[in-house]
Design an enzyme around this catalytic site. Sequence first.
Site, mmCIF file in Angstrom:
data_model
loop_
_atom_site.group_PDB
_atom_site.id
_atom_site.type_symbol
_atom_site.label_atom_id
_atom_site.label_comp_id
_atom_site.label_asym_id
_atom_site.label_seq_id
_atom_site.Cartn_x
_atom_site.Cartn_y
_atom_site.Cartn_z
ATOM 1 N N ASP A 124 -3.956 -15.340 6.855
ATOM 2 C CA ASP A 124 -2.579 -15.763 6.127
ATOM 3 C C ASP A 124 -2.596 -16.520 6.822
ATOM 4 O OD1 ASP A 124 -3.486 -14.979 3.928
ATOM 5 O OD2 ASP A 124 -2.190 -13.048 4.622
ATOM 6 N N ARG A 177 1.598 -0.841 0.080
ATOM 7 C CA ARG A 177 0.033 0.304 0.147
ATOM 8 C C ARG A 177 0.910 1.600 0.214
ATOM 9 N NH1 ARG A 177 -2.851 -4.299 1.421
ATOM 10 N NH2 ARG A 177 -5.227 -4.552 1.500
ATOM 11 N N SER A 229 -12.740 -9.440 1.920
ATOM 12 C CA SER A 229 -11.440 -9.128 1.757
ATOM 13 C C SER A 229 -11.434 -8.190 1.469
ATOM 14 C CB SER A 229 -11.677 -10.023 0.009
ATOM 15 O OG SER A 229 -10.620 -9.346 -0.996
ATOM 16 N N ARG A 283 -6.156 -17.570 -10.129
ATOM 17 C CA ARG A 283 -7.132 -17.139 -8.458
ATOM 18 C C ARG A 283 -8.330 -16.385 -9.227
ATOM 19 N NH1 ARG A 283 -3.053 -15.155 -4.302
ATOM 20 N NH2 ARG A 283 -5.314 -14.754 -3.181
ATOM 21 N N GLY A 291 -1.372 -11.417 -5.693
ATOM 22 C CA GLY A 291 -2.616 -11.630 -5.602
ATOM 23 C C GLY A 291 -2.792 -9.560 -4.727
HETATM 24 C C1 S3P Z 1 -4.588 -9.106 1.442
HETATM 25 C C2 S3P Z 1 -5.105 -9.921 1.944
HETATM 26 C C3 S3P Z 1 -5.863 -10.849 2.437
HETATM 27 C C4 S3P Z 1 -4.154 -11.555 2.614
HETATM 28 C C5 S3P Z 1 -3.431 -11.476 1.652
HETATM 29 C C6 S3P Z 1 -3.004 -9.795 1.946
HETATM 30 C C7 S3P Z 1 -4.485 -7.658 1.235
HETATM 31 O O1 S3P Z 1 -6.163 -11.469 1.427
HETATM 32 O O2 S3P Z 1 -4.889 -12.996 2.524
HETATM 33 O O3 S3P Z 1 -2.407 -12.288 1.948
HETATM 34 O O4 S3P Z 1 -2.782 -6.976 1.645
HETATM 35 O O5 S3P Z 1 -5.079 -7.001 1.527
HETATM 36 P P1 S3P Z 1 -8.196 -11.680 0.951
HETATM 37 O O6 S3P Z 1 -8.542 -10.432 1.035
HETATM 38 O O7 S3P Z 1 -8.033 -12.368 -0.712
HETATM 39 O O8 S3P Z 1 -8.773 -11.965 1.641
#
Ligand code: S3P
Length: 416
Positions: A303, A17, A154, A112, A84
């Site tokens: 996590d 971020r 999420s 994914r 992700g």
């Molecule tokens: C994250 C959110 C989570 C987490 C990932 C990091 C983030 O994923 O599992 O490792 O930095 O916003 P989800 O938003 O898919 O739950």
Amino acid sequence: MLKGTIELLGDKSISHRAIMFSSISKGYNRISNFLMGEDCLSTISCFKKLGVGIEIKKNDVFIRGNGLYGLKKPSDILDVGNSGTTIRLMMGILAGNNLEATLVGDSSISKRPMDRVINPLREMGCDIIGDNFTPITIKGGNLNPIHYKMPISSAQVKSSLILASLYANGESTIIEKSKSRNHTEIMLKSFGANINVDSLKIKVNPVDELFSQDIYVPGDISSASFIIVATLITKNSEVIIKNVGLNETRTGIIDVIKKMGGNIEIINNKTICGELVGDLLVKYTKNLNGIVIEKDLIPRLIDEIPIIAVLATQADGKTIIKDASELKVKESNRIKSVVDNLKLLKADIKETDDGMIINGKSKLKGNKIKTYNDHRVAMSFFVAGLISEGEVLIDNKDCVDISFPGYFDTIKKLIK
Ligand code: S3P
């Protein structure tokens, strides 16, 4: 046994971020204690391709932000690697910028689901080519506000929509299913965004610009969790981990350990850049008990479930993990990868539809495990190997560099 005092590199979520928000701010930003893991380096490489000036000096990153609307059309595709967070949050930013960009990733990312972000962004009027999976091309600009009740919990989806809402022509409302990590809300406010949070409801109003910041990234509690569990289950161990991020949307693992009877204490805390930071004192605990982990607790430790499963094999009685079907769409299907590998180590564990049931306490036996190139699976099973009879062989050790470069050396240095 493990003994000593350590400090870890920065939190992965906060590091991502910090790069993203600095890149779309106006002015010079300094990020200290940044996590130089592969995922966060993927974020840096994408924003460089979008024309942002980024320089790395040791563990600090210096960024000259391009302003909210100043990203440049990339001459190349944007490769998010294994990350992700990079792809989903970037989609929100790209949706607001008047340019076209294509996102790809590695073989794990390409499996994914991205429709969780694509669908609401399309609802805001964003032009997106692609269905649920990479490659995805975004033609950004001219967004309408959204009123969105999230069907899943999420932080990545929430953050993507908050970022897109910065560019919308009116007030957006995003309603969470249950509270997920809130680093986006905290950090964006310090950059001058107009965000109001009322429990699960987040209101975002557009602003003309974000303004540059100096950001300190606290130690990653997700990385700390491997050392915490190693300390709890290895006889006579005692470790202090300094400057760990203790934001309450992330400390589910501490609550779980306390409920299991584990010896963990916060011995110091302060707030830095809006995030709670503290030192953890952890001691070997002979008698741990199984518990139920479910509902709103799940997003607060999502996590950490692989390493919690390892811990549960050393607790007396049953540990039930449920409401965690999101694990199926992480870097690997973490229900399967954790259950199958723990079975190989002779743990008493059963896969369920939305989690797993572990019956402890088991004497773990060495075996060869398959990481599926998932960093958290590799790190969890290295910890299992510390207490197993016979060696645990990990098929791909290098994948730990995604989130924790130097992982094996960090633990080996603590072993006395
Ligand atoms: C994250 C959110 C989570 C987490 C990932 C990091 C983030 O994923 O599992 O490792 O930095 O916003 P989800 O938003 O898919 O739950």
